[in-house]
Design a protein around this motif. Structure first.
Motif, PDB file in Angstrom:
ATOM      1  N   SER B 245      -4.357   0.656  -5.013  1.00  0.00           N
ATOM      2  CA  SER B 245      -5.140   0.125  -3.885  1.00  0.00           C
ATOM      3  C   SER B 245      -5.326  -1.393  -4.009  1.00  0.00           C
ATOM      4  O   SER B 245      -5.381  -2.106  -3.011  1.00  0.00           O
ATOM      5  N   GLU B 279       0.162   3.544   0.633  1.00  0.00           N
ATOM      6  CA  GLU B 279      -1.141   2.865   0.581  1.00  0.00           C
ATOM      7  C   GLU B 279      -1.151   1.606   1.466  1.00  0.00           C
ATOM      8  O   GLU B 279      -2.144   1.314   2.136  1.00  0.00           O
ATOM      9  N   LYS B 282      -1.592   2.655   4.988  1.00  0.00           N
ATOM     10  CA  LYS B 282      -2.958   3.151   5.194  1.00  0.00           C
ATOM     11  C   LYS B 282      -3.940   1.978   5.359  1.00  0.00           C
ATOM     12  O   LYS B 282      -4.704   1.920   6.312  1.00  0.00           O
ATOM     13  N   GLN B 283      -3.866   1.017   4.418  1.00  0.00           N
ATOM     14  CA  GLN B 283      -4.815  -0.106   4.478  1.00  0.00           C
ATOM     15  C   GLN B 283      -4.569  -0.987   5.697  1.00  0.00           C
ATOM     16  O   GLN B 283      -5.511  -1.507   6.292  1.00  0.00           O
TER      17      GLN B 283
END
Lengths: 428, 428
Positions: B245, B279, B282-283
């Protein structure tokens, strides 16, 4: 040499308008050469070497055998002299070597500056009729001290396809890796972009003619360069105590470089100005390069009469000369008033040739008033710095808010998020 | 983001051919602007400000009143944050301050290096829609520490003729002398050559758009510049321990700058590469500047799979990224393998925005692989050096022969004569 007042000097200066975007004719030729070398590599290099140097080469790289032969051709006087010069240049430049450093003023925070030598460097040494072994030393030694691993010289071949033996011996003495028989804009292109034979470098240094200078200007940004070198200049500041024969000899040593060289004396003494004019003519008569000197002096030679020493130093700072000699009483006390000059020679026994060849400081100096912002070539030209930042988790979280505030102020919310995510998921 | 192998990366790199002489269309426009400003001064500046910024100004200089009004518009949070940043930037850059030095290793010989601040410096701060107060601090503070007496900012006006208040407050906090409402190539021309209103400077620094960058390239040589800045870049080296992340957030913080920004992750872990791709998507979905980020990532985003960490560091050195994050175990032990990078961020809690805004090292960093030869902006950008040489009569006469030998070898006999005359007439 003509004598003018400080006012006349300033008005002449205001009216001079040459600038970097004013080189269309040369630029066109240079851009074509760059394009051809990028496209055709070695083939273009062979072509331009035939065209501009009048030599058909089988290969560009100077051979072991050529180095051996060069050694046999140079005098032992030359060898001793160049070795002494090398020692002096090394001693001075060692004081410029920089080291990495780190600071840890706050818990969990390390900041630093890592100093790394450039990997590969190319040096242009002018060739053809003249030979400049001193330029080899002045360019190679600081690169070596910086830790550059790969140093390549390009220099145009003589009409018989060889390289001047003094240049070869100086290169070997100073530890050059490879010498290419290449000159002009094509040599700069080869160093900047690489060919089958020539390795691409990180920085190109060394003086050259107008084509070399413009080629360096064009490749700047793709590689680093030292400067865009212009004609050489000297400015001698003389009060009434200065020996006139020395001033004249020093001005003439500058004027002999080429017709576009500039020799200027700034003096507070009208009497000195008159005597100097006569002495310059007298000494010129017996010099080998009389014809060049006369043209250079008539085009660019000047004696400027300053009102007082303060006025003289102001003129110097406006000129920003490559070489400055202070032949005045207590010269070191006046050093504080000199803002713009490449190299400063103090007193009656520090003539410019001492610095050109021997004393130790570099002879590659900022020309054409660029001493307003540029420095002599040095070890600092052959290294680069990287910043280092290391924060611990605690240090980052403590300082998270001001970083986010600044990022959000600039509308860069993903920047703020890179901090925020470490706060929200502290142990991801 | 696409995932590629180290081999694919190298082959893509070999085939990229953009270079500095490849900007004809922009150059034509820039050269015309430079010419007009040199010829018509302020009149040309008013004209281009109307044309490009859409604003008719009465004068360029930001008034006292405008500074006062700006103070009232910014939050106290912003003010505290910028003052903290200022303290950190000052602390780090103080370690870069250089001093003049002298050596007297032999009797009668003094050699030295005099360090002098540049007299006047111009800083370009981008404007229009965005505001970059952090760039004000990063450019002004090192100039101040160097001792520059006169610091001028140029920044394009907003459509209502004002300057962003955050920029004004940052300028006042860091001690700028004058702010001009000027942008684009015309602002660079004004700083390089001067107009009725704008004073000519010795060096121009600061980032800008393609026109600003090309204008800086053209005036380089007439004035100094910091660099020809390109789009911003990040490279994250991640091993299997790196928090996915965090990597994603950091890549995205870079990608939000503009469409031409580059975000690259070099990893030794296939698993990490797969998870990171997900990821990142997604972010991205929840970020304000999603549209820019998507375009930037699809054009320039890459995950490169390296064979091992050594291979990863080789890729980094070939990339020579502006920002490098090492999210690996024991990152400081790997520092020795990094040759080419503008700033190096060590560990999981040193994200790039920490350096952009706050930690202290400069955020003006070499882009477009120029970290091969260039350094972060620093105090060293705002000083220059002059060599100093002083020989006594005895010291010169002792060393006269090798100097003459070297001068005569180069065929510069007037140089030899400047030494010889001091031998023949030792007390002239």
């Amino acid at each position: 040499m003509k004598t003018i007042t400080a006012e006349q000097f300033r008005s002449e200066k205001r009216n001079s308008t040459s600038n970097q975007s004013d080189n269309e004719a040369i630029d066109q030729a240079v851009l074509e050469i760059l394009k051809q070398v990028m496209k055709n590599g070695d083939k273009a290099l062979f072509h331009y070497t035939e065209k501009f140097d009048g030599v058909t080469l089988d290969e560009f790289v100077v051979s072991e055998q050529e180095f051996v032969e060069a050694r046999e051709m140079v005098s032992s006087d030359f060898l001793t002299s160049i070795q002494q010069a090398k020692t002096n240049i090394t001693t001075f430049h060692q004081a410029q070597v920089e080291h990495s450093w780190f600071m840890d003023k706050e818990p969990g925070i390390v900041l630093g500056q890592k100093v790394t030598p450039l990997e590969k460097v190319g040096i242009y040494i002018p060739g053809g009729k003249a030979a400049y072994p001193s330029s080899v030393l002045m360019n190679v030694i600081p690169a070596k001290l910086a830790g550059v691993e790969n140093i390549q010289i390009v220099t145009p071949p003589q009409s018989d396809g060889t390289i001047n033996p003094y240049v070869l011996v100086a290169a070997e003495e100073s530890g050059v890796d490879t010498i290419y028989k290449l000159g002009g804009a094509q040599a700069i292109a080869a160093l900047a972009y690489g060919t089958e034979t020539v390795e691409k470098v990180a920085k190109i240094v060394g003086p050259g003619n107008a084509y070399v200078a413009r080629a360096k200007k064009w490749v700047y940004g793709d590689v680093a360069i030292d400067m865009i070198a212009g004609p050489s200049e000297i400015c001698v500041v003389a009060d009434e105590t200065a020996p006139i024969s020395y001033i004249a000899a020093d001005l003439l040593s500058q004027a002999e470089h080429d017709e576009s060289a500039t020799a200027i004396c700034v003096t507070t003494s009208n009497t000195l100005a008159e005597k100097l004019t006569i002495e310059v003519e007298k000494q010129t008569a017996s010099l080998d390069r009389k014809a060049i000197i006369q043209r250079s002096l008539s085009q660019n030679g000047k004696i400027i009469i300053a009102n007082d020493l303060k006025d003289a130093f102001n003129i110097v700072n406006e000129l920003a000369p490559e070489h400055l000699e202070l032949m005045i009483q207590n010269p070191s006390e006046s050093l504080q008033y000199i803002k713009n000059a490449g190299a400063i020679f103090l007193g009656n026994y520090s003539p410019e040739p001492l610095g050109d060849y021997f004393a130790g400081p570099n002879h590659t100096l900022p020309t054409s008033s660029t001493a307003r912002f540029a420095s002599p070539l040095g070890v600092y030209d052959f290294v680069k710095r990287s910043s280092v930042i290391q924060y611990s988790q605690a240090a980052l979280l403590t300082n998270a808010e001001p970083i986010k505030t600044l990022a959000n102020t600039e509308g860069l919310t993903a920047h703020a998020n890179a901090i925020q995510i470490r706060k929200e998921k502290p142990d991801a």
